[in-house]
Design a protein around this motif. Structure first.
Motif, mmCIF file in Angstrom:
data_model
loop_
_atom_site.group_PDB
_atom_site.id
_atom_site.type_symbol
_atom_site.label_atom_id
_atom_site.label_comp_id
_atom_site.label_asym_id
_atom_site.label_seq_id
_atom_site.Cartn_x
_atom_site.Cartn_y
_atom_site.Cartn_z
ATOM 1 N N SER A 71 -78.943 9.665 -86.716
ATOM 2 C CA SER A 71 -79.006 8.040 -86.158
ATOM 3 C C SER A 71 -77.662 7.612 -86.181
ATOM 4 O O SER A 71 -77.902 7.268 -85.431
ATOM 5 N N ALA A 72 -76.966 8.071 -87.141
ATOM 6 C CA ALA A 72 -75.044 7.835 -86.386
ATOM 7 C C ALA A 72 -75.141 8.394 -85.624
ATOM 8 O O ALA A 72 -74.592 7.824 -84.742
ATOM 9 N N ALA A 73 -75.713 9.607 -85.534
ATOM 10 C CA ALA A 73 -75.026 10.266 -83.562
ATOM 11 C C ALA A 73 -75.777 9.364 -82.514
ATOM 12 O O ALA A 73 -74.728 9.164 -81.790
ATOM 13 N N PRO A 79 -63.808 5.812 -79.364
ATOM 14 C CA PRO A 79 -62.439 5.452 -79.396
ATOM 15 C C PRO A 79 -62.718 4.084 -78.284
ATOM 16 O O PRO A 79 -63.599 3.905 -78.338
ATOM 17 N N GLY A 80 -61.279 3.219 -78.694
ATOM 18 C CA GLY A 80 -61.562 1.667 -78.541
ATOM 19 C C GLY A 80 -62.339 0.892 -79.099
ATOM 20 O O GLY A 80 -63.103 -0.707 -78.918
ATOM 21 N N VAL A 81 -62.977 1.444 -80.594
ATOM 22 C CA VAL A 81 -63.910 0.665 -81.214
ATOM 23 C C VAL A 81 -63.660 0.489 -82.579
ATOM 24 O O VAL A 81 -63.045 1.628 -83.315
ATOM 25 N N SER A 125 -75.197 5.642 -78.020
ATOM 26 C CA SER A 125 -75.192 3.960 -77.563
ATOM 27 C C SER A 125 -74.012 2.982 -77.819
ATOM 28 O O SER A 125 -74.112 2.714 -76.596
ATOM 29 N N ALA A 126 -73.562 3.208 -78.806
ATOM 30 C CA ALA A 126 -72.600 2.510 -78.749
ATOM 31 C C ALA A 126 -70.790 2.564 -77.587
ATOM 32 O O ALA A 126 -70.916 1.477 -77.129
ATOM 33 N N GLN A 127 -71.127 3.594 -77.282
ATOM 34 C CA GLN A 127 -70.311 3.874 -76.440
ATOM 35 C C GLN A 127 -71.262 3.590 -75.035
ATOM 36 O O GLN A 127 -69.960 2.847 -73.748
ATOM 37 N N LEU A 144 -82.314 3.033 -78.837
ATOM 38 C CA LEU A 144 -80.938 2.047 -79.492
ATOM 39 C C LEU A 144 -80.430 1.240 -78.568
ATOM 40 O O LEU A 144 -79.143 0.768 -78.384
ATOM 41 N N PHE A 145 -80.118 1.703 -77.233
ATOM 42 C CA PHE A 145 -79.169 1.514 -76.140
ATOM 43 C C PHE A 145 -80.069 0.435 -75.679
ATOM 44 O O PHE A 145 -78.842 -0.466 -75.752
#
Length: 369
Positions: free
Chosen positions: A85-87, A132-134, A92-94, A62-63
């Motif tokens: 999957s969400a975790a 945070p920040g998203v 990855s989003a962070q 994912l990353f």
């Protein structure tokens, strides 16, 4: 100024592919995440979309897929481990420093629902909102028009339209309208940060109302056919629907009967967010009527007849046994959305007049009147 790349998961699915197409038509660069490279992903590539194969349960994959993108559309997989999957997506989003996520949720999402997937949707909505920040936007439609129209071939060839939900009503949205709402949030995340949108069609309809529309579209008399849940489960299995998907769907039908999809519908979210009126059921039905399986021909009618006969020879899933075998976490006291105080309060039935109206629809004991 270059537009940021937008990541789209579930890009070959019904909503995901519509999200990709809308973004491409608006001139935005897209990176489509698919499970496998096949003919569907090749069609996206021919549109100029960057296509990558990645496992939504693998944080490293994912990353890698997410690197270089700025915003993402997350479509949860139909899987009992969806929360993993969400975790993985959050981690990855962070790491990738995403600036915005638009998540596809459910209108019924609540913490005590008997459907494991629906409970997980509720958790994911909260999980994403805490990054945070998203910027985070939730799109939570109810029953899609597709849920009804996937069986349009039976209406076209036999004049029968299965009815599981009695006289209860819904304002079903099209896949395309759901996608347009998601895209609006993706291209202007600051404006839609923290918002929850419920795309619906323009009017409430019962299955009886839908058959009248289908009669016009198909130019033949179409009648609702009351289908017991056991027969539906056999039919769905014959069509290849998974046990996990049906383990939740059986509860959604009960919520439908109790008026959960009528509550607060129709909304103006499609117009308010996109500036376009939502598609009505007849417009959507005409697209489905043009599908090859719904076209009138002897070959198609024979194929539909064979499919109908096959239902009788298909065993139904033992869904309770399946959940025990898969060791799904089972609640001691599960509550349908329509009966849940938490869900009712979170979805706007929080004052005396609204609550009384909802009780009149459902009956004081939750039985529809």
């Amino acid at each position: 100024m270059n537009k940021p790349i937008i990541l789209v998961t579930g890009a070959t699915g019904k909503i995901g592919s519509a999200v990709v197409l809308e973004l491409v038509n608006l001139g935005w660069p897209v990176r489509a995440v698919v499970r496998t490279l096949d003919a569907r992903s090749e069609r996206l590539r021919k549109l100029g979309v960057e296509v990558v194969a990645a496992d939504l349960f693998d944080p490293e994959q994912l990353f890698r897929a997410m690197q270089g993108t700025s915003r993402a559309y997350y479509c949860p997989p139909f899987n009992s481990y969806m929360i993993q999957s969400a975790a993985a997506f959050v981690v990855s989003a962070q790491k990738a420093r995403l600036e915005a996520i638009v998540g596809l949720s459910q209108w019924l999402a609540s913490p005590s629902h008997p459907s494991l997937l629906t409970r997980q949707h509720w958790l994911v909505d909260h999980l994403f909102s805490m990054i945070p920040g998203v910027a985070h936007t939730i799109v939570n439609p109810g029953f899609f028009a597709d849920n009804y129209l996937r069986l349009i071939n039976f209406a076209a060839h036999f004049g029968m339209f299965p009815n599981l939900t009695g006289n209860s009503r819904n304002a079903p949205p099209s896949n395309e309208d759901i996608a347009r709402v998601a895209v609006a949030a993706l291209i202007d995340p600051a404006k839609h940060n923290g918002k929850t949108y419920r795309p619906t069609g323009p009017v409430l309809l019962s299955v009886s109302d839908m058959t009248k529309i289908l009669s016009r579209v198909l130019k033949r008399k179409v009648l609702p056919m009351n289908m017991p849940m056991p027969m539906f489960l056999k039919a769905a299995r014959a069509e290849g629907v998974s046990a996990f998907e049906l383990s939740g769907f059986r509860y959604y039908v009960e919520d439908h009967k109790r008026g959960a999809f009528e509550m607060g519908a129709p909304t103006t979210d499609v117009y308010d967010v996109t500036g376009r009126q939502p598609e009505d059921f007849e417009t959507i039905a005409r697209r489905y009527a043009a599908l090859p399986k719904a076209r009138i021909s002897l070959e198609n009618k024979l194929r539909a007849l064979v499919d109908f006969i096959r239902i009788g020879f298909t065993p139904a899933y033992d869904l309770d046994g399946y959940e025990r075998q898969q060791r799904h976490p089972l609640l001691a006291h599960p509550i349908l959305a329509a009966d849940s105080e938490v869900w009712i309060n979170e979805h706007g039935v929080n004052n005396g007049a609204d609550r009384l109206s909802f009780q009149v629809i459902n009956g004081i004991d939750g039985t529809r009147v």
